[in-house]
Design an enzyme around this catalytic site. Structure first.
Site, PDB file in Angstrom:
ATOM      1  N   GLU A  85      -7.448   7.150  10.772  1.00 31.18           N
ATOM      2  CA  GLU A  85      -5.996   7.018  10.573  1.00 31.18           C
ATOM      3  C   GLU A  85      -5.639   7.772   9.302  1.00 31.18           C
ATOM      4  OE1 GLU A  85      -4.720   2.970   9.566  1.00 31.18           O
ATOM      5  OE2 GLU A  85      -6.724   2.563   8.809  1.00 31.18           O
ATOM      6  N   HIS A 128     -14.486 -15.008  -9.939  1.00 28.08           N
ATOM      7  CA  HIS A 128     -14.467 -14.460  -8.584  1.00 28.08           C
ATOM      8  C   HIS A 128     -14.109 -15.459  -7.471  1.00 28.08           C
ATOM      9  CE1 HIS A 128     -16.108 -11.039 -10.628  1.00 28.08           C
ATOM     10  NE2 HIS A 128     -16.267 -10.337  -9.509  1.00 28.08           N
ATOM     11  N   ARG A 173      -9.771 -15.794 -14.895  1.00 26.41           N
ATOM     12  CA  ARG A 173     -10.492 -14.785 -14.115  1.00 26.41           C
ATOM     13  C   ARG A 173     -11.889 -15.277 -13.734  1.00 26.41           C
ATOM     14  NH1 ARG A 173     -14.097 -10.877 -13.989  1.00 26.41           N
ATOM     15  NH2 ARG A 173     -13.660  -9.055 -12.692  1.00 26.41           N
ATOM     16  N   TYR A 181       0.169  -7.051   1.407  1.00 24.69           N
ATOM     17  CA  TYR A 181       1.542  -6.558   1.280  1.00 24.69           C
ATOM     18  C   TYR A 181       2.082  -6.158   2.636  1.00 24.69           C
ATOM     19  CZ  TYR A 181      -0.016  -1.672   1.804  1.00 24.69           C
ATOM     20  OH  TYR A 181      -0.525  -0.500   2.289  1.00 24.69           O
ATOM     21  N   LEU A 189      -5.734  -0.004  10.482  1.00 26.06           N
ATOM     22  CA  LEU A 189      -4.608  -0.931  10.440  1.00 26.06           C
ATOM     23  C   LEU A 189      -3.856  -0.863  11.768  1.00 26.06           C
ATOM     24  CD1 LEU A 189      -3.124  -2.831   8.394  1.00 26.06           C
ATOM     25  CD2 LEU A 189      -1.449  -0.998   8.198  1.00 26.06           C
ATOM     26  N   LYS A 203      -3.982  -5.921   5.729  1.00 29.94           N
ATOM     27  CA  LYS A 203      -3.174  -5.037   4.873  1.00 29.94           C
ATOM     28  C   LYS A 203      -3.281  -5.490   3.420  1.00 29.94           C
ATOM     29  CE  LYS A 203       1.251  -2.658   5.112  1.00 29.94           C
ATOM     30  NZ  LYS A 203       0.685  -1.325   4.964  1.00 29.94           N
TER      31      LYS A 203
HETATM   32  N1  PMP Z   1      -2.441   2.873   8.250  1.00 32.30           N
HETATM   33  C1  PMP Z   1      -2.456   2.592   6.945  1.00 32.30           C
HETATM   34  C2  PMP Z   1      -3.744   2.696   6.200  1.00 32.30           C
HETATM   35  C3  PMP Z   1      -1.267   2.210   6.286  1.00 32.30           C
HETATM   36  O1  PMP Z   1      -1.281   1.921   4.974  1.00 32.30           O
HETATM   37  C4  PMP Z   1      -0.057   2.166   7.024  1.00 32.30           C
HETATM   38  C5  PMP Z   1       1.231   1.840   6.334  1.00 32.30           C
HETATM   39  N2  PMP Z   1       1.297   0.556   5.896  1.00 32.30           N
HETATM   40  C6  PMP Z   1      -0.092   2.464   8.379  1.00 32.30           C
HETATM   41  C7  PMP Z   1      -1.298   2.804   8.975  1.00 32.30           C
HETATM   42  C8  PMP Z   1       1.150   2.399   9.213  1.00 32.30           C
HETATM   43  O2  PMP Z   1       1.506   1.073   9.450  1.00 32.30           O
HETATM   44  P1  PMP Z   1       3.016   0.630   9.707  1.00 32.30           P
HETATM   45  O3  PMP Z   1       3.482   1.433  10.903  1.00 32.30           O
HETATM   46  O4  PMP Z   1       2.900  -0.810  10.026  1.00 32.30           O
HETATM   47  O5  PMP Z   1       3.789   0.943   8.490  1.00 32.30           O
END
Ligand code: PMP
Length: 287
Positions: free
Chosen positions: A182, A102, A100, A33, A207, A149
């Site tokens: 994070e 895997h 369904r 996403y 991320l 993501k």
């Molecule tokens: N870390 C994680 C785990 C996230 O889900 C997000 C939001 N999508 C972020 C960091 C921030 O990323 P962005 O600045 O691209 O929204």
């Protein structure tokens, strides 16, 4: 006003926007996403999110469902039909619908694509940013590919819920060494006790935040001293300032961590400056 969602080629009333029971996103979290913030009618950091989407799909070997131009049109149209001036637009692409099982579905199974958009109160967000918000810490129990993501967000959801139950806005994940990785849906930053801006490098299992990247460009432009290196929870609690970044939250000041007050308990000057600069940039946004 009635909301509208885009589902696999059609705009439908939000209440009737459904995917199949055997959609692999529903059954396996086999999908990715993106979220763009809509600020003053413009999609912030448009290209950055598009590029990350393509990378996430490639890493998971999910087919790119449509051209970038076509996808851009759908995102803008969904924002328009929902009359969003300030809010977010959400895009999800899954490996499609199939019996369904895997392994990947048969070659040629079309990916599912859904887009939703919703308004968010800019006034409420500004009030939160003025006061600052609370953060708690949680152990990082996620898998080894947090750079992708994916919609597999269970650890993030549990961490966010723990935050809510303790009256906090966000949870920061902490690794086995006591270092902050994070946030549950944000990237974490501090201005440490020596006045250096710190955020974890993206070699780590986090991320690569698009807002993070935009802030780093502003940091360079403003010649703010930066140390792109992990920091511990203890360092964060001793920091002069703390904040986190994400589409939707922009730059959000954190004024307490696990109940310890950060700095003087109000948003600090570096945080406020970066928020202002980022929002100015978003206002002038690309599309
Ligand atoms: N870390 C994680 C785990 C996230 O889900 C997000 C939001 N999508 C972020 C960091 C921030 O990323 P962005 O600045 O691209 O929204």
């Amino acid at each position: 006003m009635s909301r509208v969602a885009y589902v696999n080629g059609t705009y439908v009333p939000h209440g009737q926007a459904v995917v199949h029971v055997e959609d692999r996103g529903f059954q396996f979290a086999d999908g990715v996403y993106e979220v763009w913030s809509v600020f003053d009618g413009k999609l912030a950091d448009f290209d950055g999110h598009m590029t990350r989407l393509a990378r996430s799909l490639t890493e998971l070997r999910i087919a790119i469902p449509m051209t970038r131009d076509a996808l851009t049109r759908v995102l803008k149209e969904t924002v328009r039909r929902n009359r969003v001036r300030n809010g977010i637009v959400y895009l999800q692409v899954t490996r499609g619908t199939a019996r369904r099982d895997h392994p990947f579905p048969p070659e040629g199974t079309p990916p599912s694509v859904i887009v939703t958009a919703r308004s968010m109160s800019a006034v409420k967000a500004e009030a939160q940013a003025d006061r600052g918000v609370a953060v708690i810490t949680q152990p990082d129990i996620r898998w080894g590919r947090c750079d992708i993501k994916t919609v597999g967000l269970l650890p993030n959801i549990l961490a966010k819920q723990a935050a809510r139950e303790r009256g906090a806005y966000e949870a920061w994940f902490v690794d086995d060494m006591g270092l902050v990785t994070e946030g549950s849906s944000t990237n974490a930053w501090i201005v440490d006790e020596h006045g250096r801006l710190r955020t974890r490098d993206t070699q780590a299992n986090i991320l690569r935040g698009i807002t993070r990247a935009a802030i780093l460009a502003l940091v360079e432009q403003e010649k703010i001293e930066l140390d792109e290196r992990p920091f511990s929870v203890d360092e964060a609690k001793r920091a002069r300032e703390a904040f986190f970044t994400a589409a939707g939250a922009f730059v959000m000041p954190a004024v307490s961590i696990d109940g310890t007050t950060i700095g003087d308990g109000t948003p600090g000057p570096v945080t406020r400056k970066l928020r202002t600069l980022y929002l100015d940039q978003a206002k002038r946004g690309a599309i």
